[in-house]
Structures are given as C-alpha cells and as structure tokens.
Design a protein around this motif. Structure first.
Motif: not given
Lengths: 619, 371
Positions: A350-351, A369-370, A393-394, A398-401
């Motif tokens: 995972s991250l 951009i991951p 997980e993102l 709440g991570v906004q990619i």
C-alpha cells in the motif's frame, strides 16, 4: 418590397406547421384533385392567422399564389419564404430572382444561391416566438421536404453553447452540414431575418449568408501561440533512486544530463532544470523539478515543506508579476508547476505514510498524477491489487488527484479508458535492446526483456499519451484557473483585501490597497519622525560632549601656557645668573691674566736680573 | 503511437538563452499534439470580437458591417425614414453570435450615430473615448477581484474602423483630431467610405495624401509599425500599410450580373462590365463589392477577419489595455467602488508605449478639467 425594418410579428408554430403540411400536400400531383378543399383549408388557416394578427407578408403572399396560380409556381422555386418542395430533398438552387420576385423577398440578403455553399435548398424562415419580454427565442424552421422532422428533432435534442433556443437556432444553422448536399454552415440558413430591437443585453444568433472567413480564427490563435512557444513544468516527487530522471529521459526521448543523487542529503531540496525542446514547429520550454533527498532522512516530518514552499514560490512570482503596475505577462516565463508526478515505490502492499502525507499537502496546489515506479518488479496479479489498494487509500484519505477531463467529446473517451488504469505502472529505460529486428527501449534481464513501449508490459505509453499528447493543455489550464486562483485568493485575503466590506458593498481592491498604502506611508512617516528626533537628540548630546571637551582643552592649554611661562622665567633667571657668573669669571680671568702677565714680567725681569747677575758673575 | 523508434524526426535544437540548453530529441514524442489541444479548447470556448465603427451619418457604416459579416448585423437607416439625427453622439451596441464551421464568434458591434453631425463638433470624441475606457475599466475591475471568473467577458473594443468621407482632398481637421486621440487607445483602421464616388486615380491620390497626413501628425494606425515581431510580419504588414486607408464600398444587395449573383451596387451609367459597349441609360451596371478591381473591400475583410483578427485582440490586450491599466493604477484618486465604475468623465488616455506625442495625456487631462 419589404424594407428591412418591417418586423414580422410572431407567428405561432402551430400555424406554420399546418401551413407547411398543407402546402406539401398541395404540391404533390396526386393531391391536385383534392386541391380545392385543401386550398380552402389554407385560406381558412390564413384567415385564422390574420385574425391572430399575423402580418407576415411572406406567408400571405405564398398562399395568394397557391390560390391563384397553377401549381407550377412552386416549381419556380420562388423565394416566398417557403422553399420548393423537391421530393428528393436535394439541393435545389434558387434561380435568379426576377424583378417581381424581388418584391416578395423577405430580406435584402438572399443566400448566395449559386455560391459554393449550396444555400438554395434551404430557405429558413426565422420566426420569433414571443416569450416573456418579446423574447429571444429563435427557431430555424426549414420548410423543406422532410426537414421538419429533423429540425424539430434537432431542436428537441438541444445543443451545447448558449442558452436554450439561442443555441438551437445556431445549432440548426450549423447543422446545415448534416443536410445532404449543403456545405458551409453559415450559408445553409440563407434567408435569415434577424429582426427585433437591437438591445445591449440580448444575444442573438445570426445566420450568415456567405463565407465570412473567421473559421480561420483557431488557426490564427494557434499560429500566435506557436510563435510564442509553450511552457511546461513537471515536478517529480519520489525517493532517491526510484527512477525519476530515467523516466524523464524516456518520456522525452532525450538525455537530460544529471548526476544521480546521493543518499546523504540532510534535507529535501528541489533542483529545477530547464530545457528547450523543439518538434516540427512547436517550441517547448520544459522545466523538470526534482526532489533531491526525498525520503532519505531519518526524520521525515518536514519532507513535504520544501516542496510546498517551492510551489508557492512559483505562484508568488506569478502573482507579483500580475500585480505589478508595468507588467509584461505575455512574455513571462511561467514557472508554475503544471503536473506533479508522484512516484510510488513498488512495495506491492500500500502507500507509505510519507506518501499519503505529502500527497495530501500537495493536492490542492498542483495536479498530482500518481505513478508506480519500477513496475517491472511487480507481478501482474499483484499489480492489480496494488493499484486498487492505492486508489482506495487515496479516496479514503480524501486526496484529490488530477482527473482527466471528460467533458470534451474528442478526448472524453480516451481519458475515461485511461483513468481506469491509474496509477500508471511505468518502467523507464534509455537503453535499447534488439527485439526481433528492431531496436526498442527495454530493460534486459536474465529471465526476459521488459519493453518500455509495450502496453502489455507496462503503462508507459499510457502515461505519455495522457501527459503529453492529450492533456498537456488541460494541465496548464487547470493550474492557472484552479490552483493559481486558489492561491491568489488565499494570499490576497491574507493580506487583508476583500471583495465586499461588512456592509456588503463591493470593495475595490484598489481602495483597500490604497488604504493599506496610506497606513503604511503613515507608519513610515512616524518612523521617520522618530528617527529624526533621535538624531537631533544625539546631535545635541554630541555637541555638549564636544563643548566639554573643548573647555577642557582650553584649560589644559592655559595650564600649559602658564607652566611654559614659568619655565621660561626660570630659564631666564638661570640665564641671567649664568651670565653674571660668566662676567665674574671673565673679570677674574682678566684680573688673573693681568696678574699673571705682571708676574711674568716681573719674573722675566727677575730672570733677566738673575741672568745678568749670573753673567755678571761670570764676568 | 509509435512503438518503435523512427528515423530522426525534424526536430532540432535552437540556439537559446544560456539558461535553457537546447536538447536533441531522438524520436517523436508528441509535443506538437498540444496544438490540436489548443484548437479544441479554443473552439469549445468560442471567440469574442468587438468592433466599433465611427463616421458621419450617411457614409455607409451599417451597410459595411452587414457586408463584412454577410448578415444583418445592423439595421440600415434608409433615407426618408423619420429618424432624426441624434443631437448628441450616441453609442449603440448590439451583440450577435455567429457560427461558421464550428467556430463560434460572439460579435459586438458598436455604432456611433451623431458623430460629426453637429454644427459644433468640438470634443465629439470624448464620449467615444469614454466608452472605450469604460470597457477597459470593466475588464480591469473584473481582473482585480479576489474571486474572479474563469473567463472574464471581454467587451473591450478590439478594432475601430474610421470612415473618412470621400472628399478627395485630404483629412479634415476633425478626422485628424479624432485619429490622433484614438490611435493611442485602440486599434484604428481608417477606410475611405463610399469610394465609388472616386475614380481609381482620384482614389490613389487621396490615399497618398491621407498617408502623408497621417505621417505628418504621427498617427499610428493599425497595423502599427512598432509591433511587428519579425521579418515576415514586417513584410506582410508593410504591404498592408501601403494600402491603408482602403477604399471600400459597402453593399448588401445581390444583383444578377452576367448570370452570376454578385454583391454590389447597381447604377445607371458608364461602361458595361466586361463588354465594353455602352448601350444607353437603360443598361444597368454593377459595382461588385468583392471584386478587387472595383473596390478594396476584400482587403479590409481579409485584414479584419481572416488574417489579423487574433492580432487585433492581442494588441488590444497586451498593449492598449496594459497602458490603460498603468495609467489607472498610477493615479490614486477617484477610486470607484467595485463594479459601480460608471464614471463617464473622460479618463485620460494613458501614456502609451507606441511612439507618439505624449502630451496627449496631459492635454486630455486639461480637457477633462475643462469639462
């Protein structure tokens, strides 16, 4: 002849529909037997129309002809507002209007019937439907064969751009191309009658009766941009040794010189390098920013801070330039980060928490951009699980990619399919390996060869597509309109500017700025006063001191003088004494000499006497 | 998508500033796809263009607009209609959305009836200058908001077409005054109106005299010499500058000439087009507007629409608007509240980047003080 000012009163849709249907039936030869009834019907309708205060001269004229003349008049294709109904529906050029026909023309702008845009077949009658304030709803109605349904269908579908009916009218005009044989959008709806009071706020759709030529506008724009050149800035965030530089080299098919970083960096620092690339006539100023030392420290609490500061600094530089009085934005070298490639280590689980924290801090400032780096170390089934784990997980954090845009038809499809594969698992390589009979970028292992540009092996091609070939412009736009605006808003609010004051009356930025400036100036002045006073005081002090010193000096001088005088006197006394002594001495000396000379003389006499005596004695 | 390496594409390294070393690319990357992306984005957003026509009444301004955009942009005033000439200069705007081949253009046309129609035309340019500056002000206010829109609506006048009456002599004092003031605030394109009243020789002589006048008074009309970017631009623009002001004729009627439908004006005299026989007053002849031998309307149309539209907008945005902004931000008095910017006192045209007598700023200030 209608003068252009004559307004056509609103004709009800229903009326026109009935009219057209009836007219259609009349034109068919078989229906001629039932003509009288139909004509009667027409007349009836007309009367109703007239009763409804229809002043559409064009319509009544057409009906006049229907009633009086033979059906051959229709074949003439007179421009009476209703086009000739050719069963084939193909383009039918309006023959050059005769003088009499001109009188019945609805507008002084007929289409270029024999022009390159086969306008002749479509004579549109734009009627206004009164709506609200004598409204703005236009309908482009084509009374051609079979056009009714399509026109209505088109209207029903509605179109983009503009509000409601405006769009429809424009769309119907623009959809001229769909109708067989009609090329040229503007000319399709030839008989445009744009009537109504021109007002400042109303936006209406106009139909063009010829080729104006502004369809070259996108080309003009593109030419301008090409001559200016483009800017693109990429930030690569990832641990040392994860393959950032190699990936950049692979992406842009070139070798950017860089030495690999060591693992001994005390902190994270950002290294930015700019390059100029040119492909055919497009010049690209590419800036690649590397995070050196990311993830190497023992304590990684502050790893994200230099990155955030760098991004903010670029925004700040742009904001400063924008707020300047004399500014030159059009040749400003834009250094704002357009895309951030976040390299995720291929652990397969995972991250990492460092990744989560950093991405959370960056997501509102830059397009993230991951990507999964070194993807050749993950097996295929693991990769799938890994990807879904990362995405979930993102989302849960709440991570906004960066979302690839799906609102534009041309790119929506490809973007949608590509988004499924996020994060892209990439492999970078600048070395070439012979595969089959061609050379390809690949990594050679004892157990096989991983080809970089093979979609089955890794997602490199997808990344290149998304990043460069499809969405480069969108990335730049998002940076400018979303992230930069957010930064600007926060910054200006922080500085105390507002758009509306507490009374909800709009503020002007300038007023606040002026107020602040005056405040600042006032403060400056106060400080200046203070400083001046201090200076005066100091001067006084110094002056006093100096006076003191001067007095002392004077005293000293006096003292010295006196001493000097005394000394002098003493010396003079001594001198006098000395002189006296000298005089005495001289006297004594003189006396002594005299005595001596006397003594000598007497002595000499004595000796002479002696001698004489002696001599005498001898004798 | 090219999976395999192709032969070296025509990409080269340019000599560039020392900070950005050029790089050779060994294969096709796909950077030029950004041009398509730009185009798509531009087509989606649509374009805006604002044009203003200035001239005395009866010179054919409305007709010219209709001819330019091949549609009923403006209703023409026919003689005899009970429309009194306005006592003061008014400014009327109308906005249309026209579309051609997928390209949407929001066109705003501003007309100035009443210009130069009064007996005393002193300071008749002030409302026009005020209007232009008002649009700049509007844009500026939008731009300095904290929360600003994604796309600021652009109502600034991109081009001002000035109609010179075809006296055949030279520019009149009114023309000179107006052009002097306006050329520093907006792109001005002078045209000789109603050129069908001049023969070709007269046109040429008139044109030369006008050019001489413009040079004498240091009036820089579009395309301005100082904004030529490179040698190609300069060559192209010199050709245009040689022909300015264009002698145009506006016509929005179609006539039948020799079986063709042409846009033109029909009159009753002279030599038949193409036959060389004069058969008497019953014969009609036609001045075709799109015929380069008859008038220079195609040149004007090409300049305004087909080749230099984007350039007009760019110069307005990068030069004239910036000048205005500098001037405005420097004067710290008279600050309007937010969007309530209606302050039609003529603001002074700013000191401009383009060469020209810079006393216009102070002079206009004096004017506004006088007002």
């Amino acid at each position: 002849m209608l003068s252009p000012q004559t307004r056509l009163a609103p004709v009800s849709l229903h009326l026109l529909r009935s009219l057209s249907c009836l007219v259609k039936r009349v034109a068919e030869p078989e229906a001629r037997t039932s003509a009288p009834r139909i004509l009667l019907g027409l007349q009836h309708v007309v009367e109703r129309g007239v009763a409804a205060r229809v002043q559409a001269a064009g319509v009544s004229v057409a009906l006049e002809r229907v009633v009086s003349g033979p059906t051959a008049t229709f074949a003439e294709g007179e421009s009476c507002g209703l086009s000739p109904l050719t069963p084939a529906g193909g383009p039918h050029a309006i023959p050059p209007p005769t003088a009499s026909a001109r009188a019945r023309r609805l507008t002084p702008l007929p289409g270029e019937a024999n022009g390159p845009f086969q306008a002749g077949s479509h004579v549109a009658l734009i009627k206004r439907e009164g709506r609200r304030r004598g409204g703005s709803r236009c309908r482009c109605l084509r009374a051609g064969a079979g056009c009714w349904q399509s026109a209505a269908a088109r209207e029903a579908r509605g179109r983009r751009a503009g509000a409601g009916a405006r769009a429809r009218a424009g769309a119907a005009a623009s959809v001229g191309g769909e109708h067989p044989g009609a090329a040229g959008v503007g000319a399709a709806a030839a008989m445009a009658v744009a009537v109504g009071r021109p007002s400042n706020e109303e936006l209406r759709n106009l139909s063009l009766s010829g080729h104006v030529g502004f369809d070259s506008l996108p080309d003009q724009l593109v030419n301008k941009s090409t001559s200016q050149g483009f800017c693109f800035n990429i930030l690569c965030v990832g641990e040392t040794g994860i393959g950032k530089s190699t990936l950049m080299d692979t992406l842009f098919n070139t070798k950017f010189e860089s030495d690999p970083a060591t693992h001994n960096e005390p902190g994270v620092r950002l290294k930015a390098r700019s390059y100029e690339l040119q492909e055919s006539n497009v010049r690209l100023k590419l800036t690649i920013v590397d995070t050196v030392g990311f993830g190497d420290q023992i304590n990684k609490d502050d790893s994200y801070k230099p990155i955030v500061e760098y991004i903010d600094a670029q925004f700040e530089a742009y904001l400063q330039e924008e707020l300047k009085i004399k500014r030159s934005l059009f040749n400003y070298h834009d250094t704002r980060i357009h895309a951030c490639l976040y390299f995720i280590a291929p652990t397969g689980h995972s991250l990492k928490s460092l990744d989560l924290v950093t991405m959370k801090k960056l997501d509102s400032k830059v397009n993230i951009i991951p990507i999964i780096a070194k993807a050749d170390t993950i097996a295929k089934n693991e990769l799938h699980k890994f990807k879904s784990k990362i995405m979930s997980e993102l989302v849960s954090n709440g991570v906004q990619i960066y979302q690839f845009p799906t609102d534009e038809e041309t790119v929506a499809e490809i973007n949608a399919t590509m988004s499924v594969h996020l994060p892209f698992a990439v492999v970078g390589s600048t070395e070439e390996v012979k595969i089959g009979n061609k050379m390809a970028k690949a990594r050679q292992y004892p157990w096989g060869v991983v080809q970089v540009e093979n979609e089955n092996h890794c997602d490199f091609v997808k990344l290149r597509e998304m990043l460069i070939r499809v969405n480069m412009e969108d990335l730049r736009e998002q940076t400018h309109t979303r992230h930069y605006e957010l930064y600007r808003r926060c910054k200006l609010e922080e500085m105390g500017f507002k758009d509306t004051d507490p009374d909800s009356k709009p503020f002007s930025l300038q007023e606040t700025y002026e107020a602040k400036r005056n405040e600042f100036l006032g403060e400056l002045q106060k400080k200046e006063e203070e400083m001046r006073q201090m200076f005066v005081m100091r001067v006084k002090e110094k002056e006093a001191e100096l006076k003191e010193a001067e007095k002392e000096l004077h005293e000293k001088f006096d003292l010295l003088k006196r001493t000097h005088q005394e000394e002098k006197k003493k010396v003079e006394d001594k001198k006098k004494e000395l002189e006296e002594e000298v005089n005495n001495f001289q006297k004594k000396k003189a006396a002594a000499q005299l005595l001596q000379s006397q003594a000598q003389q007497s002595g000499a006499q004595q000796t002479k006497k002696d001698k004489d005596k002696k001599n005498a004695s001898f004798t | 998508m090219d999976p395999l390496r192709q032969s070296a594409s025509p990409c080269s390294s340019r000599p560039s500033s020392p900070k950005t070393p050029p790089c050779e690319m060994l294969g096709y990357v796909g950077i030029e796809a950004v041009l398509d992306q730009l185009k798509i984005k531009a087509m989606k957003m649509g374009f805006e263009f604002n044009i203003m026509v200035v001239g005395q009444s009866g010179l054919g301004k409305s007709t010219m607009l209709n001819t330019l955009f091949k549609s009923k942009v403006w209703k023409c005033t026919l003689p005899g209609l009970a429309m009194p000439t306005p006592q003061t200069l008014q400014l009327k705007s109308v906005t249309h959305v026209i579309e051609e081949k997928g390209v949407k253009l929001k066109l705003t046309v501003t007309d100035t009836p009443g210009f130069g129609d009064q007996i005393n035309n002193d300071k008749c340019w002030n409302p026009i200058l005020g209007y232009i500056n008002e649009q700049y002000e509007r844009y500026l206010q939008e731009e300095i908001l904290i929360t600003r829109q994604r796309h600021i609506p652009d109502t600034r006048v991109h081009c001002c077409v000035y109609f010179v009456p075809p006296t055949g002599h030279c520019l009149r004092p009114l023309d000179i005054e107006f052009l002097q003031r306006l050329c520093r605030t907006v792109n001005v394109v002078p045209v000789i109106a109603r050129a069908d009243s001049l023969t070709l020789e007269e046109r040429e002589a008139f044109r030369r005299r006008i050019q001489h006048n413009l040079r004498t008074h240091c009036i820089e009309v579009y395309p301005q010499k100082c904004f030529d970017e490179d040698i190609n631009d300069r060559i192209l623009n010199s050709k245009i500058r040689d022909r300015i002001p264009f002698a145009v004729v506006g016509a929005d009627r179609q006539h039948l000439v020799n079986g063709r439908c042409v846009l033109g004006r029909k009159t009753k005299w002279g030599i038949i087009e193409g036959q060389g026989r004069w058969t008497g007053p019953e014969v009609w002849l036609c001045l075709a507007v799109e015929n380069m031998a008859h008038c220079e309307f195609p040149l004007l149309r090409d300049l305004l629409i087909r080749s230099h539209l984007q350039d007009l907008k760019d110069i307005t945005h990068n030069v004239h608007y910036e000048n205005y902004r500098v001037c405005r931000l420097n004067e710290s008095h008279v600050l309007p509240h937010g969007p309530c910017w209606v302050n039609l006192a003529p603001t002074p045209p700013g000191p401009s980047v383009a060469p020209g007598p810079s006393k216009a700023c102070t002079q206009a200030r004096e004017d506004s003080d006088d007002n």
